[in-house]
Write an enzyme that holds these catalytic residues in place. Structure first.
Site, PDB file in Angstrom:
ATOM      1  N   LYS A  13     -16.296 -56.488 -74.299  1.00 37.63           N
ATOM      2  CA  LYS A  13     -14.944 -57.004 -74.088  1.00 37.63           C
ATOM      3  C   LYS A  13     -14.659 -58.249 -74.931  1.00 37.63           C
ATOM      4  O   LYS A  13     -13.543 -58.443 -75.379  1.00 37.63           O
ATOM      5  CB  LYS A  13     -14.628 -57.223 -72.608  1.00 37.63           C
ATOM      6  N   ARG A  88     -12.649 -62.540 -62.526  1.00 38.62           N
ATOM      7  CA  ARG A  88     -13.887 -61.838 -62.193  1.00 38.62           C
ATOM      8  C   ARG A  88     -14.022 -61.636 -60.686  1.00 38.62           C
ATOM      9  O   ARG A  88     -14.991 -61.006 -60.246  1.00 38.62           O
ATOM     10  CB  ARG A  88     -15.081 -62.654 -62.682  1.00 38.62           C
ATOM     11  N   ARG A 123     -28.473 -58.357 -78.189  1.00 32.24           N
ATOM     12  CA  ARG A 123     -27.357 -59.249 -78.540  1.00 32.24           C
ATOM     13  C   ARG A 123     -27.878 -60.579 -79.096  1.00 32.24           C
ATOM     14  O   ARG A 123     -28.825 -61.160 -78.583  1.00 32.24           O
ATOM     15  CB  ARG A 123     -26.486 -59.516 -77.308  1.00 32.24           C
ATOM     16  N   ARG A 156     -28.959 -65.432 -75.901  1.00 36.64           N
ATOM     17  CA  ARG A 156     -28.470 -66.238 -74.776  1.00 36.64           C
ATOM     18  C   ARG A 156     -29.480 -66.242 -73.638  1.00 36.64           C
ATOM     19  O   ARG A 156     -30.107 -65.224 -73.355  1.00 36.64           O
ATOM     20  CB  ARG A 156     -27.138 -65.647 -74.280  1.00 36.64           C
ATOM     21  N   ARG A 167     -26.659 -59.962 -63.318  1.00 38.35           N
ATOM     22  CA  ARG A 167     -25.259 -60.021 -63.750  1.00 38.35           C
ATOM     23  C   ARG A 167     -24.564 -58.684 -63.530  1.00 38.35           C
ATOM     24  O   ARG A 167     -23.398 -58.624 -63.140  1.00 38.35           O
ATOM     25  CB  ARG A 167     -25.185 -60.411 -65.235  1.00 38.35           C
TER      26      ARG A 167
HETATM   27  P1  AMP Z   1     -19.411 -64.215 -70.244  1.00 37.84           P
HETATM   28  O1  AMP Z   1     -19.588 -64.921 -71.545  1.00 37.84           O
HETATM   29  O2  AMP Z   1     -18.009 -63.785 -69.991  1.00 37.84           O
HETATM   30  O3  AMP Z   1     -20.432 -63.110 -70.030  1.00 37.84           O
HETATM   31  O4  AMP Z   1     -19.718 -65.320 -69.098  1.00 37.84           O
HETATM   32  C1  AMP Z   1     -20.980 -65.963 -69.013  1.00 37.84           C
HETATM   33  C2  AMP Z   1     -21.161 -66.585 -67.646  1.00 37.84           C
HETATM   34  O5  AMP Z   1     -20.141 -67.571 -67.412  1.00 37.84           O
HETATM   35  C3  AMP Z   1     -21.048 -65.631 -66.473  1.00 37.84           C
HETATM   36  O6  AMP Z   1     -22.263 -64.920 -66.218  1.00 37.84           O
HETATM   37  C4  AMP Z   1     -20.712 -66.596 -65.330  1.00 37.84           C
HETATM   38  O7  AMP Z   1     -21.842 -67.339 -64.918  1.00 37.84           O
HETATM   39  C5  AMP Z   1     -19.767 -67.583 -66.026  1.00 37.84           C
HETATM   40  N1  AMP Z   1     -18.352 -67.149 -65.961  1.00 37.84           N
HETATM   41  C6  AMP Z   1     -17.529 -66.770 -67.006  1.00 37.84           C
HETATM   42  N2  AMP Z   1     -16.309 -66.447 -66.571  1.00 37.84           N
HETATM   43  C7  AMP Z   1     -16.338 -66.595 -65.230  1.00 37.84           C
HETATM   44  C8  AMP Z   1     -15.386 -66.368 -64.205  1.00 37.84           C
HETATM   45  N3  AMP Z   1     -14.153 -65.930 -64.466  1.00 37.84           N
HETATM   46  N4  AMP Z   1     -15.766 -66.634 -62.924  1.00 37.84           N
HETATM   47  C9  AMP Z   1     -16.993 -67.093 -62.624  1.00 37.84           C
HETATM   48  N5  AMP Z   1     -17.950 -67.300 -63.542  1.00 37.84           N
HETATM   49  C10 AMP Z   1     -17.643 -67.051 -64.834  1.00 37.84           C
END
Ligand code: AMP
Length: 228
Positions: A13, A88, A123, A156, A167
């Site tokens: 995404k 989320r 990744r 990461r 996750r």
């Molecule tokens: P992402 O890069 O979108 O995979 O986000 C990495 C991490 O950031 C996630 O695993 C969560 O710990 C935190 N995170 C990102 N967006 C949100 C959200 N909308 N609500 C809660 N935690 C978030």
């Protein structure tokens, strides 16, 4: 035009949200990227979020909502925006709705869990500019160096296998119900994520183009009346 990208971590995404943002010339807002930046700068918000992000858990709703609210108030969001990784949870989705923040289109990218695990293990991300690559499906043309800004790519913390499983479980339990939430509102479109990133982009762009054409048709009678 305001678009939300939904999908499991690693479904692609982020890449598709970035492509759509470039196509429509509107900002792509990734709450994950904002949180990672806050963590690396050791801001107060970053220090609070770090343990959740590192363990693959969701940062509490109030913290993320506050970060998003701040970002959406920036002048570059007035023409529209792409949300990548927000909402989320149902509380976050309700925040958008109750604040009158319009959501025109939700694009859900579907990828089976086995594929997600394979993807996240390959990744590599750029810690300097945030570009994302995959060792097999989307390699940097410079190997382990970012093709955009020349920094050394990294894996990461939260792409470690045990964190990835957590996750995914969190995604299915807390985020996946949003498909039904937006489906009921008639704004959900689903794309089957392909191995070839460009193919997925083609599918995403055709949804955006169709939406644009539909909106023009729906607007034209009003425009005609307004012009009478
Ligand atoms: P992402 O890069 O979108 O995979 O986000 C990495 C991490 O950031 C996630 O695993 C969560 O710990 C935190 N995170 C990102 N967006 C949100 C959200 N909308 N609500 C809660 N935690 C978030």
């Amino acid at each position: 035009m305001n678009i939300i990208f939904l999908g499991a971590p690693g479904a692609g995404k982020g890449t598709q949200a970035e492509n759509a943002g470039e196509k429509l010339n509107i900002p792509q807002i990734s709450t994950g990227a904002i949180l990672r930046e806050a963590i690396s700068k050791k801001t107060a918000a970053g220090q609070k979020a770090k343990k959740y992000v590192d363990n693959g858990e969701l940062v509490p709703d109030d913290e993320v909502i506050c970060i998003l609210k701040d970002r959406l108030s920036a002048p570059d969001c007035t023409r529209g925006f792409i949300l990548d990784g927000f909402p989320r949870t149902s509380k976050q989705a309700k925040y958008l709705e109750n604040s009158g923040i319009a959501v025109d289109l939700v694009i859900d990218i579907e990828v089976p869990d086995e594929k997600i695990i394979e993807r996240l293990s390959g990744r590599r991300v750029c810690p300097a500019c945030g570009a994302s690559y995959h060792t097999i499906y989307n390699p940097s043309h410079r190997g382990m160096i970012c093709g955009r800004c020349e920094a050394m790519l990294i894996t990461r913390e939260d792409d470690k296998p045990e964190v990835v499983l957590h996750r995914l479980e969190t995604y299915h339990r807390r985020t996946e119900p949003l498909k039904e939430y937006y489906g009921k509102r008639g704004i959900l479109e689903t794309v089957i994520g392909q191995d070839d990133v460009a193919e997925t982009t083609g599918l995403v762009f055709s949804i955006i183009d169709n939406f644009g054409a539909r909106s023009e048709c729906e607007q034209s009678p009003h425009t005609a009346r307004a012009n009478q």
